[in-house]
Scaffold this motif. Structure first.
Motif, PDB file in Angstrom:
ATOM      1  N   TYR A 207      39.747  67.695  63.288  1.00  0.00           N
ATOM      2  CA  TYR A 207      39.349  68.929  62.608  1.00  0.00           C
ATOM      3  C   TYR A 207      40.520  69.846  62.252  1.00  0.00           C
ATOM      4  CZ  TYR A 207      34.461  68.016  63.728  1.00  0.00           C
ATOM      5  OH  TYR A 207      33.221  67.463  63.818  1.00  0.00           O
ATOM      6  N   ILE A 208      41.569  69.870  63.091  1.00  0.00           N
ATOM      7  CA  ILE A 208      42.647  70.832  62.848  1.00  0.00           C
ATOM      8  C   ILE A 208      43.313  70.554  61.504  1.00  0.00           C
ATOM      9  CG2 ILE A 208      44.947  71.537  63.638  1.00  0.00           C
ATOM     10  CD1 ILE A 208      43.819  71.566  66.480  1.00  0.00           C
ATOM     11  N   ASP A 209      43.724  69.309  61.263  1.00  0.00           N
ATOM     12  CA  ASP A 209      44.182  68.947  59.915  1.00  0.00           C
ATOM     13  C   ASP A 209      42.965  69.069  58.979  1.00  0.00           C
ATOM     14  OD1 ASP A 209      44.007  66.837  57.771  1.00  0.00           O
ATOM     15  OD2 ASP A 209      46.135  66.676  58.181  1.00  0.00           O
ATOM     16  N   GLY A 210      41.924  68.378  59.329  1.00  0.00           N
ATOM     17  CA  GLY A 210      40.640  68.566  58.652  1.00  0.00           C
ATOM     18  C   GLY A 210      40.476  67.840  57.340  1.00  0.00           C
ATOM     19  N   HIS A 211      41.560  67.350  56.762  1.00  0.00           N
ATOM     20  CA  HIS A 211      41.489  66.758  55.426  1.00  0.00           C
ATOM     21  C   HIS A 211      42.043  65.339  55.408  1.00  0.00           C
ATOM     22  CE1 HIS A 211      41.367  71.109  55.034  1.00  0.00           C
ATOM     23  NE2 HIS A 211      40.675  70.931  53.935  1.00  0.00           N
ATOM     24  N   GLY A 212      42.125  64.723  56.587  1.00  0.00           N
ATOM     25  CA  GLY A 212      42.567  63.329  56.682  1.00  0.00           C
ATOM     26  C   GLY A 212      43.945  63.083  56.111  1.00  0.00           C
ATOM     27  N   SER A 213      44.861  64.049  56.270  1.00  0.00           N
ATOM     28  CA  SER A 213      46.171  63.868  55.631  1.00  0.00           C
ATOM     29  C   SER A 213      47.275  63.449  56.612  1.00  0.00           C
ATOM     30  CB  SER A 213      46.586  65.147  54.899  1.00  0.00           C
ATOM     31  OG  SER A 213      47.262  66.035  55.759  1.00  0.00           O
ATOM     32  N   SER A 214      47.223  63.916  57.863  1.00  0.00           N
ATOM     33  CA  SER A 214      48.381  63.727  58.746  1.00  0.00           C
ATOM     34  C   SER A 214      47.973  63.445  60.185  1.00  0.00           C
ATOM     35  CB  SER A 214      49.243  64.994  58.779  1.00  0.00           C
ATOM     36  OG  SER A 214      49.466  65.471  57.476  1.00  0.00           O
ATOM     37  N   ASN A 278      54.518  67.028  58.050  1.00  0.00           N
ATOM     38  CA  ASN A 278      53.153  66.922  58.566  1.00  0.00           C
ATOM     39  C   ASN A 278      52.725  68.195  59.288  1.00  0.00           C
ATOM     40  OD1 ASN A 278      52.874  64.407  57.530  1.00  0.00           O
ATOM     41  ND2 ASN A 278      52.706  63.343  59.480  1.00  0.00           N
ATOM     42  N   ALA A 279      53.679  68.823  59.982  1.00  0.00           N
ATOM     43  CA  ALA A 279      53.352  70.077  60.676  1.00  0.00           C
ATOM     44  C   ALA A 279      52.872  71.108  59.653  1.00  0.00           C
ATOM     45  CB  ALA A 279      54.567  70.601  61.435  1.00  0.00           C
ATOM     46  N   TYR A 280      53.468  71.075  58.487  1.00  0.00           N
ATOM     47  CA  TYR A 280      53.065  71.993  57.412  1.00  0.00           C
ATOM     48  C   TYR A 280      51.612  71.733  56.989  1.00  0.00           C
ATOM     49  CZ  TYR A 280      52.829  74.229  52.864  1.00  0.00           C
ATOM     50  OH  TYR A 280      52.444  74.996  51.801  1.00  0.00           O
ATOM     51  N   TYR A 281      51.243  70.466  56.854  1.00  0.00           N
ATOM     52  CA  TYR A 281      49.850  70.146  56.485  1.00  0.00           C
ATOM     53  C   TYR A 281      48.882  70.590  57.588  1.00  0.00           C
ATOM     54  CZ  TYR A 281      51.823  67.260  52.762  1.00  0.00           C
ATOM     55  OH  TYR A 281      52.509  66.822  51.671  1.00  0.00           O
ATOM     56  N   ILE A 282      49.316  70.418  58.836  1.00  0.00           N
ATOM     57  CA  ILE A 282      48.475  70.842  59.965  1.00  0.00           C
ATOM     58  C   ILE A 282      48.277  72.354  59.916  1.00  0.00           C
ATOM     59  CG2 ILE A 282      48.508  71.071  62.494  1.00  0.00           C
ATOM     60  CD1 ILE A 282      50.003  68.281  62.425  1.00  0.00           C
ATOM     61  N   GLN A 283      49.339  73.063  59.565  1.00  0.00           N
ATOM     62  CA  GLN A 283      49.270  74.523  59.444  1.00  0.00           C
ATOM     63  C   GLN A 283      48.294  74.924  58.331  1.00  0.00           C
ATOM     64  OE1 GLN A 283      49.988  77.687  59.658  1.00  0.00           O
ATOM     65  NE2 GLN A 283      50.097  78.242  57.488  1.00  0.00           N
ATOM     66  N   LEU A 284      48.303  74.200  57.221  1.00  0.00           N
ATOM     67  CA  LEU A 284      47.341  74.510  56.145  1.00  0.00           C
ATOM     68  C   LEU A 284      45.922  74.317  56.670  1.00  0.00           C
ATOM     69  CD1 LEU A 284      48.631  72.938  52.781  1.00  0.00           C
ATOM     70  CD2 LEU A 284      48.636  75.339  53.470  1.00  0.00           C
ATOM     71  N   GLY A 285      45.720  73.248  57.427  1.00  0.00           N
ATOM     72  CA  GLY A 285      44.402  72.989  58.000  1.00  0.00           C
ATOM     73  C   GLY A 285      43.984  74.091  58.962  1.00  0.00           C
TER      74      GLY A 285
END
Ligand SMILES: *Cc1c(COP(=O)(O)O)cnc(C)c1O
Length: 425
Positions: A207-214, A278-285
């Motif tokens: 859920y934290i990423d939420g968009h299956g990206s990382s 990837n940390a950046y994508y997690i932050q967006l999530g």
């Protein structure tokens, strides 16, 4: 930060100064430059804090870890390359060969394997326990070399809610910490530290990423566990570390001791670092997590109620359903909703389950869970396909079990897709 979780999700962890970027910057650099040899030497001695090599620490990762830390109500945190790395580090940071720990048996399959096979090979023993046993029964599994207790807030895939206060009592009565994987509930629905948990882990992949990206993981330490009070059990934290000039983590770093040790020793030696990208994508999530979770739970509730009322469904487990075994624990620990994952069986077993899955159009078959898109998995045909029906039963996974993870689509569209697929069986 003394704010509500929705606000922390947006503003926590990163505080830009005057003229600095509003969004978390990606520090795409392996290394950092210093003016003098002594400046650099102080960093290696942990005398000064700063960055020198991304295998140990990177500012982007730290901004994101600090946000998650604030959301969980912790004192210190770190990101890891995956949820598997997070759970491994969380235990290995305080257990070594000859030690033992207690874990709920109803945990994610990957973690089960890590604990039961790979860590056993490293000489770290664990006992898998039924998490619903009363405290007195659980106490019987504690040995002199038991170093921690582990569980998942909501178990993957069986959707059991853990009695966190009971597990915290088990741990603290024995002078050891409780470590919990909070992947399914997320800090939006449950903050285990508020119920006595000492260390929280995450697969941020979900859920934290939420968009299956990382793929990613995180460890958050409450800073509440008193290592020195059980000093003889945790020599790694309470006696001098020879690989760091005789520094003692628990006395030198206070509430940051556990995370500093995990960074300085485990990240240094194993290198399971998250990439700053990837940390950046997690932050967006993370920024939208507090908006997504209520909608995910609302959708899941509607779908669970639909499935429960359909004659073609043999059984369903979802803690949001009034008749569910874990409804009361769900209300206690996750009053605003549990998660979007449920499991159910279709009458007719394995064959009908396969027909059902193959007939879905909107809902995807995927080895993933807790995402913004609705997806499902049939362990008997996928992750556990080498097992016979009899072996599946022994593993606690019925041959007809479908893990169904509800996303953010309009729930009526999901129900329509399920209805059409059920008509084909
Ligand atoms: C997926 C998952 C993990 C493993 O995380 P990865 O990011 O896939 O390594 C651990 N715990 C739970 C509860 C999970 O769902």
């Amino acid at each position: 930060m003394d704010k509500k979780i929705d606000t922390i999700a947006l503003h926590g962890g990163y505080k830009p100064g005057n003229g600095e970027p509003r969004q978390v910057p990606i520090y795409q650099s392996t290394t950092w430059k210093y003016a003098t040899s002594e400046d650099m030497g102080d960093l290696f001695d942990l005398k000064a804090s700063g960055y020198f090599y991304t295998r140990l620490q990177n500012p982007t990762n730290d901004f994101v870890a600090n946000k998650l830390c604030e959301m969980e109500g912790g004192a210190a945190a770190m990101l890891t390359s995956s949820g598997q790395a997070a759970n491994f580090f969380a235990i290995f940071n305080i257990c070594e060969a000859g030690d033992h720990f207690i874990t709920s048996s109803s945990i994610y399959g990957g973690t089960y394997n890590l604990f039961g096979v790979t860590m056993k090979k490293m000489g770290i023993d664990c006992t898998f326990v039924d998490q619903d046993l009363p405290l007195e029964e659980l106490q019987k599994y504690v040995k002199p070399n038991t170093k921690c207790v582990f569980g998942e807030t909501i178990t993957n895939p069986t959707c059991c809610v853990l009695d966190i206060e009971k597990f915290a009592a088990l741990a603290h009565n024995n002078g050891i910490p409780l470590i919990m994987d909070n992947t399914f509930a997320t800090p939006v629905n449950c903050r285990p530290i508020e119920f006595g948990c000492d260390i929280v882990t995450h697969s941020t992949t979900k859920y934290i990423d939420g968009h299956g990206s990382s793929v990613g993981g995180a460890i958050i330490d409450s800073g509440n566990f008193d290592w020195m009070a059980s000093a003889e059990k945790f020599p790694g934290l309470t006696t001098p570390d020879e690989s760091y000039h005789g520094l003692t983590y628990a006395t030198a770093f206070g509430k940051g001791a556990y995370i500093t040790k995990a960074t300085a020793q485990l990240m240094r030696d194993f290198g399971c670092i998250q990439s700053p990208q990837n940390a950046y994508y997690i932050q967006l999530g993370l920024e939208s997590l507090a908006v997504r979770m209520p909608r995910v739970c609302q959708n899941a509730q509607k779908i669970a109620e639909f499935l429960e009322s359909d004659d073609r469904i043999a059984w369903i487990k979802y803690p949001g359903l009034k008749g569910d075994k874990y409804y009361d624990l769900g209300q206690k620990y996750c009053p605003n909703g549990t998660c979007g994952v449920m499991c159910f069986g279709i009458k007719g077993g394995r064959e009908q389950s396969i027909k059902f899955m193959d007939s879905l159009e909107l809902v995807t078959i995927a080895t993933h869970v807790a995402d913004c898109k609705t997806m499902l998995l049939h362990p008997a045909s996928h992750t556990h396909r080498q097992l016979s029906d009899e072996q599946l039963k022994e593993a606690g996974i019925p041959a007809d079990l479908i893990r169904f993870s509800v996303g953010l689509e309009d729930p009526d569209d999901i129900i329509e897709d399920i209805k059409k697929a059920l008509e084909k069986i």
